[in-house]
Design a protein around this motif. Structure first.
Motif, PDB file in Angstrom:
ATOM      1  N   GLU A   6       0.835  -1.204   0.000  1.00 42.41           N
ATOM      2  CA  GLU A   6       0.000   0.000   0.000  1.00 42.41           C
ATOM      3  C   GLU A   6       0.874   1.261   0.000  1.00 42.41           C
ATOM      4  O   GLU A   6       0.576   2.236  -0.683  1.00 42.41           O
ATOM      5  CB  GLU A   6      -0.963   0.003   1.187  1.00 42.41           C
ATOM      6  N   PHE A   7       1.948   1.233   0.772  1.00 51.27           N
ATOM      7  CA  PHE A   7       2.904   2.339   0.783  1.00 51.27           C
ATOM      8  C   PHE A   7       3.457   2.572  -0.623  1.00 51.27           C
ATOM      9  O   PHE A   7       3.441   3.704  -1.127  1.00 51.27           O
ATOM     10  CB  PHE A   7       4.049   2.033   1.760  1.00 51.27           C
ATOM     11  N   GLU A   8       3.941   1.510  -1.259  1.00 54.34           N
ATOM     12  CA  GLU A   8       4.519   1.633  -2.602  1.00 54.34           C
ATOM     13  C   GLU A   8       3.488   2.160  -3.591  1.00 54.34           C
ATOM     14  O   GLU A   8       3.796   3.015  -4.428  1.00 54.34           O
ATOM     15  CB  GLU A   8       5.072   0.280  -3.076  1.00 54.34           C
ATOM     16  N   ARG A   9       2.256   1.684  -3.497  1.00 56.91           N
ATOM     17  CA  ARG A   9       1.194   2.153  -4.394  1.00 56.91           C
ATOM     18  C   ARG A   9       0.945   3.647  -4.217  1.00 56.91           C
ATOM     19  O   ARG A   9       0.902   4.406  -5.185  1.00 56.91           O
ATOM     20  CB  ARG A   9      -0.099   1.368  -4.139  1.00 56.91           C
ATOM     21  N   MET A  10       0.801   4.078  -2.966  1.00 49.48           N
ATOM     22  CA  MET A  10       0.538   5.497  -2.729  1.00 49.48           C
ATOM     23  C   MET A  10       1.697   6.370  -3.186  1.00 49.48           C
ATOM     24  O   MET A  10       1.492   7.434  -3.771  1.00 49.48           O
ATOM     25  CB  MET A  10       0.223   5.743  -1.255  1.00 49.48           C
ATOM     26  N   GLU A  13       1.349   6.541  -6.951  1.00 46.23           N
ATOM     27  CA  GLU A  13       0.169   7.218  -7.481  1.00 46.23           C
ATOM     28  C   GLU A  13       0.045   8.678  -7.071  1.00 46.23           C
ATOM     29  O   GLU A  13      -0.438   9.505  -7.843  1.00 46.23           O
ATOM     30  CB  GLU A  13      -1.103   6.478  -7.042  1.00 46.23           C
ATOM     31  N   GLN A  14       0.424   9.004  -5.862  1.00 44.68           N
ATOM     32  CA  GLN A  14       0.269  10.377  -5.396  1.00 44.68           C
ATOM     33  C   GLN A  14       1.438  11.218  -5.907  1.00 44.68           C
ATOM     34  O   GLN A  14       2.561  10.732  -6.011  1.00 44.68           O
ATOM     35  CB  GLN A  14       0.142  10.395  -3.875  1.00 44.68           C
ATOM     36  N   CYS A  15       1.167  12.460  -6.254  1.00 45.34           N
ATOM     37  CA  CYS A  15       2.193  13.274  -6.917  1.00 45.34           C
ATOM     38  C   CYS A  15       2.665  14.461  -6.086  1.00 45.34           C
ATOM     39  O   CYS A  15       3.624  15.126  -6.471  1.00 45.34           O
ATOM     40  CB  CYS A  15       1.700  13.742  -8.270  1.00 45.34           C
ATOM     41  N   GLU A  16       2.023  14.732  -4.959  1.00 45.29           N
ATOM     42  CA  GLU A  16       2.398  15.884  -4.143  1.00 45.29           C
ATOM     43  C   GLU A  16       2.578  15.477  -2.686  1.00 45.29           C
ATOM     44  O   GLU A  16       1.919  14.558  -2.209  1.00 45.29           O
ATOM     45  CB  GLU A  16       1.321  16.969  -4.203  1.00 45.29           C
ATOM     46  N   SER A  66       3.665  14.708   4.408  1.00 44.09           N
ATOM     47  CA  SER A  66       2.518  13.845   4.210  1.00 44.09           C
ATOM     48  C   SER A  66       2.183  13.888   2.733  1.00 44.09           C
ATOM     49  O   SER A  66       2.210  14.967   2.123  1.00 44.09           O
ATOM     50  CB  SER A  66       1.323  14.347   5.026  1.00 44.09           C
ATOM     51  N   THR A  67       1.902  12.726   2.141  1.00 44.46           N
ATOM     52  CA  THR A  67       1.456  12.757   0.756  1.00 44.46           C
ATOM     53  C   THR A  67       0.058  13.369   0.718  1.00 44.46           C
ATOM     54  O   THR A  67      -0.665  13.381   1.709  1.00 44.46           O
ATOM     55  CB  THR A  67       1.422  11.349   0.132  1.00 44.46           C
ATOM     56  N   VAL A  68      -0.294  13.896  -0.445  1.00 44.14           N
ATOM     57  CA  VAL A  68      -1.587  14.566  -0.620  1.00 44.14           C
ATOM     58  C   VAL A  68      -2.440  13.707  -1.552  1.00 44.14           C
ATOM     59  O   VAL A  68      -2.151  13.621  -2.746  1.00 44.14           O
ATOM     60  CB  VAL A  68      -1.403  15.977  -1.217  1.00 44.14           C
ATOM     61  N   PRO A  69      -3.481  13.058  -1.013  1.00 42.56           N
ATOM     62  CA  PRO A  69      -4.325  12.215  -1.865  1.00 42.56           C
ATOM     63  C   PRO A  69      -5.249  13.053  -2.749  1.00 42.56           C
ATOM     64  O   PRO A  69      -5.720  14.102  -2.342  1.00 42.56           O
ATOM     65  CB  PRO A  69      -5.129  11.382  -0.872  1.00 42.56           C
ATOM     66  N   LYS A 100       4.415  11.555 -13.262  1.00 42.37           N
ATOM     67  CA  LYS A 100       3.419  11.831 -12.226  1.00 42.37           C
ATOM     68  C   LYS A 100       2.559  13.039 -12.561  1.00 42.37           C
ATOM     69  O   LYS A 100       1.470  13.181 -12.028  1.00 42.37           O
ATOM     70  CB  LYS A 100       4.107  12.047 -10.886  1.00 42.37           C
ATOM     71  N   GLY A 101       3.051  13.915 -13.403  1.00 42.30           N
ATOM     72  CA  GLY A 101       2.295  15.108 -13.761  1.00 42.30           C
ATOM     73  C   GLY A 101       2.854  15.738 -15.018  1.00 42.30           C
ATOM     74  O   GLY A 101       3.968  16.262 -14.994  1.00 42.30           O
ATOM     75  N   PRO A 102       2.130  15.697 -16.125  1.00 43.47           N
ATOM     76  CA  PRO A 102       2.638  16.216 -17.399  1.00 43.47           C
ATOM     77  C   PRO A 102       3.040  17.687 -17.352  1.00 43.47           C
ATOM     78  O   PRO A 102       3.972  18.082 -18.032  1.00 43.47           O
ATOM     79  CB  PRO A 102       1.472  16.012 -18.367  1.00 43.47           C
TER      80      PRO A 102
END
Length: 139
Positions: A6-10, A13-16, A66-69, A100-102
Motif C-alpha cells: 500500500e505504501f509503494e502504491r501510494m 500514485e500520489q504526486c504531491e 505527508s502525501t496529498v491524496p 506523475k504530472g505532465p
C-alpha cells in the motif's frame, strides 16, 4: 492487506507532498511535487534556488511530510527525515517527475536550471489507509 504494498502504491500514485520545514521554532508547510524511488528508498523534490526553502533547509535539514491524496480518500503516507541537496539534478529525474504530472515537464523545461534537487532517505513511514487502518512500516 500488505501495508508495504500500500505504501509503494501510494508513493507511485500520489504526486504531491505537504512538506514541513522549521525555522525559529515555527513550522512552514507547502505543497511540492515529488518522486519516490523504492530501490533507493528516497523521496526527491525540487525548489527554486532563491526560494525560502533553500534557506530553511540549510539552517535545519529536518523535515516531515505527508502525501496529498487526490482520489477522494483519506489515504496518505507520513514520514520524516533529513532533506539534503542531491548530487543529481532535476534534469536527471525529469522523466520520472513528468510521469506523475505532465505539467511538471513544462515547469522543468522553463526553469530547470534554476532548481535545486533535494532528497530524503526514508527508513520508516506511517501508512494511513482509513480511520483506524494505520501502520508504521520499516523500509
Amino acid at each position: 492487506m500488505n501495508m508495504r504494498e500500500e505504501f509503494e502504491r501510494m508513493m507511485r500514485e500520489q504526486c504531491e507532498i505537504a512538506l514541513a520545514t522549521m525555522t525559529d521554532g515555527l513550522p512552514h508547510v507547502r505543497i511540492v511535487n515529488f518522486y519516490y524511488t523504492s530501490e533507493e528508498r528516497r523521496v526527491y523534490f525540487a525548489t527554486l534556488k532563491d526560494n525560502e526553502k533553500v534557506v530553511e533547509l540549510a539552517a535545519n535539514p529536518n523535515i516531515a511530510f505527508s502525501t496529498v491524496p487526490h482520489n477522494n480518500t483519506m489515504e496518505h503516507v507520513r514520514a520524516s527525515g533529513h532533506a539534503v541537496k542531491s548530487t543529481r539534478t532535476i534534469h536527471d529525474l525529469a522523466d520520472a517527475f513528468a510521469e506523475k504530472g505532465p505539467r511538471v515537464r513544462e515547469f522543468i523545461s522553463a526553469v530547470g536550471d534554476d532548481l535545486i534537487l533535494y532528497e530524503i532517505t526514508l527508513t520508516e513511514a506511517v501508512v494511513n489507509l482509513d480511520l483506524g487502518k494505520r501502520e508504521t512500516i520499516v523500509l
